[in-house]
Design an enzyme around this catalytic site. Structure first.
Site, short mmCIF file in Angstrom:
data_model
loop_
_atom_site.label_atom_id
_atom_site.label_comp_id
_atom_site.label_asym_id
_atom_site.label_seq_id
_atom_site.Cartn_x
_atom_site.Cartn_y
_atom_site.Cartn_z
N PRO A 1 0.77 -1.24 0.00
CA PRO A 1 0.00 0.00 0.00
C PRO A 1 0.80 1.29 0.00
CG PRO A 1 0.00 -0.95 2.19
CD PRO A 1 0.77 -1.90 1.32
N THR B 1 -2.79 -5.71 0.72
CA THR B 1 -3.81 -4.81 0.19
C THR B 1 -4.01 -3.61 1.12
OG1 THR B 1 -6.01 -4.76 -0.79
CG2 THR B 1 -5.80 -6.00 1.26
N ALA B 2 -4.47 -2.49 0.52
CA ALA B 2 -4.61 -1.26 1.31
C ALA B 2 -5.42 -1.49 2.58
CB ALA B 2 -5.24 -0.16 0.46
N ILE C 1 -7.12 -7.56 -5.63
CA ILE C 1 -8.15 -6.80 -4.91
C ILE C 1 -8.32 -5.47 -5.63
CG2 ILE C 1 -8.88 -5.83 -2.70
CD1 ILE C 1 -8.33 -8.55 -1.94
N MET D 1 -11.73 3.36 -3.15
CA MET D 1 -12.15 4.31 -4.19
C MET D 1 -13.50 4.94 -3.84
SD MET D 1 -11.16 1.86 -7.43
CE MET D 1 -11.85 0.38 -6.70
N LYS E 1 -2.80 4.74 -13.51
CA LYS E 1 -4.23 5.02 -13.57
C LYS E 1 -4.58 6.08 -12.55
CE LYS E 1 -5.33 0.31 -14.72
NZ LYS E 1 -5.88 -0.93 -14.20
N GLY F 1 -2.42 5.69 3.61
CA GLY F 1 -2.12 4.65 4.60
C GLY F 1 -0.72 4.08 4.42
N ASP G 1 2.05 0.90 -12.11
CA ASP G 1 0.92 1.82 -11.91
C ASP G 1 1.32 3.02 -11.07
OD1 ASP G 1 -0.83 0.28 -13.30
OD2 ASP G 1 -1.85 -0.56 -11.55
N GLY H 1 -0.19 -1.46 -7.15
CA GLY H 1 -0.33 -1.09 -5.74
C GLY H 1 -1.14 -2.14 -4.98
N GLY H 2 -0.81 -2.31 -3.72
CA GLY H 2 -1.58 -3.23 -2.87
C GLY H 2 -1.45 -4.65 -3.34
N ASP H 3 -2.58 -5.32 -3.52
CA ASP H 3 -2.63 -6.68 -4.04
C ASP H 3 -3.32 -6.63 -5.41
OD1 ASP H 3 -2.52 -9.75 -3.30
OD2 ASP H 3 -4.44 -9.37 -4.28
N1 SAH Z 1 -5.06 -3.21 -5.58
C1 SAH Z 1 -5.08 -2.15 -4.60
C2 SAH Z 1 -6.32 -1.30 -4.69
C3 SAH Z 1 -6.43 -0.51 -5.97
S1 SAH Z 1 -7.87 0.49 -6.04
C4 SAH Z 1 -4.95 -2.77 -3.20
O1 SAH Z 1 -5.01 -4.00 -3.05
O2 SAH Z 1 -4.75 -2.01 -2.24
C5 SAH Z 1 -7.22 2.03 -5.48
C6 SAH Z 1 -7.81 2.37 -4.13
O3 SAH Z 1 -7.12 1.67 -3.11
C7 SAH Z 1 -7.69 3.83 -3.74
O4 SAH Z 1 -8.73 4.60 -4.30
C8 SAH Z 1 -7.84 3.74 -2.24
O5 SAH Z 1 -9.19 3.56 -1.87
C9 SAH Z 1 -7.11 2.44 -1.93
N2 SAH Z 1 -5.71 2.68 -1.54
C10 SAH Z 1 -4.60 2.29 -2.19
N3 SAH Z 1 -3.49 2.65 -1.51
C11 SAH Z 1 -3.91 3.27 -0.39
C12 SAH Z 1 -3.25 3.84 0.73
N4 SAH Z 1 -1.92 3.87 0.83
N5 SAH Z 1 -4.01 4.39 1.71
C13 SAH Z 1 -5.35 4.37 1.63
N6 SAH Z 1 -6.03 3.83 0.60
C14 SAH Z 1 -5.32 3.29 -0.40
#
Ligand code: SAH
Length: 253
Positions: free
Chosen positions: A22, A128-129, A103, A180, A67, A209, A45, A98-100
């Site tokens: 995240p 994931t976030a 998800i 989102m 994106k 986060g 991304d 980003g994240g997973d």
């Molecule tokens: N695949 C990613 C999510 C992508 S959708 C995952 O697993 O985390 C993008 C959304 O993820 C953002 O609009 C926000 O809601 C959330 N997000 C991603 N990084 C974040 C962070 N560091 N802090 C808070 N929300 C985050």
């Protein structure tokens, strides 16, 4: 640590779909770290940190397909095509998200395109976030006294044209995490209230986060739209009584 054999790392014409976590670069997995170092091409991304990108070799080709909300720099079909083309050229490709990737990351769609072309791939999960941001905010997603389940929900609700089962979400003993969701916060609050969730139910917005700029805004469900006005993206909306534990359990400043 047990040594990890990455058979496919030696393989050309292969795509690793890697979740970068995240924000805090230290949250990348060891496996993700290794495959990024070995990549010929990194397709990444917007939410991937510069520190993680810097792990790739100087010679690696870096392709930005970032994106933004409501706006895709590069259309999904074109991203799929880049992955397919680079893999067919015999490259070791890392698709970094980003994240997973599974998800709300369209990882499934990209893998389907690879599968259709017979390209081999591996998936390296990421934090994931919802997991990372709440951990750094001192908000346990489940807790025996508060929440017996947790749900991850997209805030692109109407945009995707499929209405959510609000009645099943509006339960006091579950934690809801909206990705989102900032722009839709008014609608989210309205639907949860209409379906019986208490106007005083605790909620939080976690922006940036796990990053140094992380900020946690807290309030009651009825105040969610007002809180969202003060928040910036990327942010998660968390609804549930676990969010009140932030005051006691916060540790990341
Ligand atoms: N695949 C990613 C999510 C992508 S959708 C995952 O697993 O985390 C993008 C959304 O993820 C953002 O609009 C926000 O809601 C959330 N997000 C991603 N990084 C974040 C962070 N560091 N802090 C808070 N929300 C985050």
């Amino acid at each position: 640590m047990k040594s990890i054999t990455l058979t496919s790392v030696q393989t050309k014409g292969f795509v690793f779909l890697v979740g970068a976590g995240p924000g805090d670069p230290d949250l990348l997995t060891v496996k993700g770290y290794r495959v990024i170092q070995q990549a010929d091409v990194v397709v990444y991304d917007r939410l991937v940190s510069a520190e993680i990108l810097a792990l790739a070799s100087e010679n690696a080709e870096r392709i930005y397909v970032g994106k933004k909300l409501d706006y895709h720099c590069v259309p999904q079909e074109q991203i799929n095509q880049i992955l397919v083309d680079k893999a067919l050229e015999g490259k070791r490709v890392v698709r970094l998200k980003g994240g997973d990737s599974f998800i709300f990351g369209r990882g499934g769609e990209e893998l389907e395109a690879l599968a259709e072309h017979g390209i081999r791939f591996e998936v390296v999960p990421g934090i994931t976030a919802a997991a990372g941001a709440t951990a750094y905010a001192g908000i346990p997603l489940t807790h025996r006294d508060h929440a017996q389940s947790v749900q991850f929900i997209t805030g692109h609700i109407q945009k995707d044209g499929k209405e959510i089962e609000w009645a099943s979400l509006a339960q006091a003993n579950t934690t809801l995490v909206f990705y989102m969701g900032l722009k839709q916060s008014g609608y989210i609050a309205q639907k949860l209230l209409e379906n019986g969730l208490d106007a005083n139910m605790a909620c939080a917005i976690i922006e940036n986060g796990t990053r140094r700029e992380q900020k946690v805004l807290r309030g009651a469900l009825q105040d969610l739209p007002a809180l969202a006005q003060q928040a910036v993206s990327p942010a998660l909306i968390v609804v549930g009584s676990v969010t009140a534990l932030h005051e006691k359990l916060k540790w990341f400043a």
